[in-house]
Motif scaffolding. Structure first.
Motif, PDB file in Angstrom:
ATOM      1  N   GLU A  64      29.951  74.605  -8.231  1.00 33.07           N
ATOM      2  CA  GLU A  64      30.474  73.242  -8.084  1.00 33.07           C
ATOM      3  C   GLU A  64      30.588  72.520  -9.421  1.00 33.07           C
ATOM      4  N   GLU A  65      29.958  73.054 -10.457  1.00 35.85           N
ATOM      5  CA  GLU A  65      30.050  72.445 -11.783  1.00 35.85           C
ATOM      6  C   GLU A  65      31.321  72.849 -12.521  1.00 35.85           C
ATOM      7  N   THR A  66      32.013  73.868 -12.008  1.00 30.29           N
ATOM      8  CA  THR A  66      33.206  74.376 -12.688  1.00 30.29           C
ATOM      9  C   THR A  66      34.448  73.646 -12.187  1.00 30.29           C
ATOM     10  N   TYR A  67      35.576  73.973 -12.815  1.00 32.37           N
ATOM     11  CA  TYR A  67      36.859  73.421 -12.377  1.00 32.37           C
ATOM     12  C   TYR A  67      37.596  74.386 -11.466  1.00 32.37           C
ATOM     13  N   GLY A  68      36.893  75.390 -10.958  1.00 34.32           N
ATOM     14  CA  GLY A  68      37.491  76.325 -10.013  1.00 34.32           C
ATOM     15  C   GLY A  68      37.797  77.673 -10.626  1.00 34.32           C
ATOM     16  N   GLU A  69      38.612  78.452  -9.902  1.00 40.67           N
ATOM     17  CA  GLU A  69      38.924  79.822 -10.303  1.00 40.67           C
ATOM     18  C   GLU A  69      40.110  79.936 -11.247  1.00 40.67           C
ATOM     19  N   ASP A  70      40.885  78.894 -11.376  1.00 42.35           N
ATOM     20  CA  ASP A  70      42.105  78.958 -12.177  1.00 42.35           C
ATOM     21  C   ASP A  70      41.790  78.756 -13.667  1.00 42.35           C
ATOM     22  N   PRO A  71      41.971  79.801 -14.498  1.00 44.47           N
ATOM     23  CA  PRO A  71      41.665  79.655 -15.921  1.00 44.47           C
ATOM     24  C   PRO A  71      42.535  78.624 -16.623  1.00 44.47           C
ATOM     25  N   THR A  72      43.752  78.417 -16.129  1.00 42.08           N
ATOM     26  CA  THR A  72      44.626  77.407 -16.735  1.00 42.08           C
ATOM     27  C   THR A  72      44.049  76.014 -16.527  1.00 42.08           C
ATOM     28  N   TRP A  73      43.557  75.740 -15.340  1.00 37.40           N
ATOM     29  CA  TRP A  73      42.960  74.440 -15.027  1.00 37.40           C
ATOM     30  C   TRP A  73      41.708  74.217 -15.865  1.00 37.40           C
ATOM     31  N   SER A  74      40.884  75.247 -15.970  1.00 40.75           N
ATOM     32  CA  SER A  74      39.668  75.154 -16.775  1.00 40.75           C
ATOM     33  C   SER A  74      40.011  74.892 -18.238  1.00 40.75           C
ATOM     34  N   ARG A  75      41.019  75.567 -18.744  1.00 38.46           N
ATOM     35  CA  ARG A  75      41.435  75.385 -20.138  1.00 38.46           C
ATOM     36  C   ARG A  75      41.943  73.963 -20.366  1.00 38.46           C
ATOM     37  N   LYS A  76      42.629  73.407 -19.391  1.00 39.19           N
ATOM     38  CA  LYS A  76      43.153  72.051 -19.520  1.00 39.19           C
ATOM     39  C   LYS A  76      42.031  71.038 -19.721  1.00 39.19           C
ATOM     40  N   TRP A  77      40.914  71.228 -19.018  1.00 37.54           N
ATOM     41  CA  TRP A  77      39.817  70.268 -19.075  1.00 37.54           C
ATOM     42  C   TRP A  77      38.911  70.444 -20.271  1.00 37.54           C
ATOM     43  N   ARG A  78      39.175  71.420 -21.101  1.00 36.98           N
ATOM     44  CA  ARG A  78      38.358  71.600 -22.309  1.00 36.98           C
ATOM     45  C   ARG A  78      38.539  70.463 -23.293  1.00 36.98           C
ATOM     46  N   SER A  79      39.547  69.645 -23.101  1.00 34.83           N
ATOM     47  CA  SER A  79      39.744  68.487 -23.991  1.00 34.83           C
ATOM     48  C   SER A  79      38.834  67.326 -23.610  1.00 34.83           C
ATOM     49  N   GLN A  80      38.123  67.434 -22.505  1.00 41.20           N
ATOM     50  CA  GLN A  80      37.249  66.357 -22.045  1.00 41.20           C
ATOM     51  C   GLN A  80      36.247  65.889 -23.105  1.00 41.20           C
ATOM     52  N   PRO A  81      35.644  66.791 -23.903  1.00 45.76           N
ATOM     53  CA  PRO A  81      34.676  66.302 -24.889  1.00 45.76           C
ATOM     54  C   PRO A  81      35.232  65.259 -25.838  1.00 45.76           C
ATOM     55  N   PHE A  82      36.516  65.347 -26.124  1.00 44.00           N
ATOM     56  CA  PHE A  82      37.100  64.377 -27.039  1.00 44.00           C
ATOM     57  C   PHE A  82      37.109  62.975 -26.440  1.00 44.00           C
ATOM     58  N   ARG A  83      37.248  62.873 -25.126  1.00 42.63           N
ATOM     59  CA  ARG A  83      37.207  61.566 -24.476  1.00 42.63           C
ATOM     60  C   ARG A  83      35.774  61.048 -24.397  1.00 42.63           C
ATOM     61  N   ILE A  84      34.814  61.935 -24.178  1.00 46.60           N
ATOM     62  CA  ILE A  84      33.415  61.528 -24.079  1.00 46.60           C
ATOM     63  C   ILE A  84      32.864  61.136 -25.444  1.00 46.60           C
ATOM     64  N   GLN A  85      33.285  61.857 -26.493  1.00 44.25           N
ATOM     65  CA  GLN A  85      32.769  61.606 -27.829  1.00 44.25           C
ATOM     66  C   GLN A  85      33.522  60.525 -28.579  1.00 44.25           C
ATOM     67  N   GLY A  86      34.706  60.182 -28.125  1.00 46.77           N
ATOM     68  CA  GLY A  86      35.488  59.186 -28.849  1.00 46.77           C
ATOM     69  C   GLY A  86      35.861  59.713 -30.218  1.00 46.77           C
ATOM     70  N   ASP A  87      35.685  58.892 -31.243  1.00 42.95           N
ATOM     71  CA  ASP A  87      36.014  59.315 -32.600  1.00 42.95           C
ATOM     72  C   ASP A  87      34.846  60.033 -33.279  1.00 42.95           C
ATOM     73  N   ALA A  88      33.767  60.272 -32.527  1.00 44.03           N
ATOM     74  CA  ALA A  88      32.560  60.965 -33.004  1.00 44.03           C
ATOM     75  C   ALA A  88      31.803  60.188 -34.071  1.00 44.03           C
ATOM     76  N   GLN A  89      32.074  58.913 -34.206  1.00 42.13           N
ATOM     77  CA  GLN A  89      31.316  58.064 -35.129  1.00 42.13           C
ATOM     78  C   GLN A  89      30.126  57.414 -34.426  1.00 42.13           C
ATOM     79  N   PHE A  90      30.267  57.186 -33.123  1.00 41.42           N
ATOM     80  CA  PHE A  90      29.201  56.650 -32.274  1.00 41.42           C
ATOM     81  C   PHE A  90      28.719  55.268 -32.707  1.00 41.42           C
ATOM     82  N   LYS A  91      29.524  54.553 -33.452  1.00 42.37           N
ATOM     83  CA  LYS A  91      29.133  53.220 -33.923  1.00 42.37           C
ATOM     84  C   LYS A  91      29.218  52.162 -32.830  1.00 42.37           C
TER      85      LYS A  91
END
Length: 88
Positions: free
Chosen positions: A31-58
């Motif tokens: 349930e922690e995954t994005y399913g069986e489709d590798p394309t879908w999983s690859r698409k969501w690999r950009s999520q860290p950039f939204r969580i981290q922002g500009d990575a300055q954390f100011k």
């Protein structure tokens, strides 16, 4: 919003996203995954950039993202967590 709420609670790191493909439905963490489709999983690999922002954390609205469960972790023998994996 998730990162901001986590930061308000004092969290500085999020163990997300799970980038493995959940190919074994009996695996207790599928349930922690994005399913069986590798394309879908690859698409969501950009999520860290939204969580981290500009990575300055100011601005105190972002957290450090840690990608987890890479290749084959989501397809263990018998669906048992951390079991051996047969990869061809």
């Amino acid at each position: 919003m998730t990162a901001e709420e986590a930061r308000v609670r004092g969290t500085h790191q999020a163990l997300t996203p799970v980038v493995d493909v959940g190919a074994e439905p009996r695996w207790g963490r599928v349930e922690e995954t994005y399913g069986e489709d590798p394309t879908w999983s690859r698409k969501w690999r950009s999520q860290p950039f939204r969580i981290q922002g500009d990575a300055q954390f100011k601005n105190k609205k972002h957290v450090i993202a840690t990608l987890k469960h890479f290749a084959a972790h989501g397809q263990p023998e018998s669906g048992t967590n951390c079991a051996p994996v047969n990869v061809f």
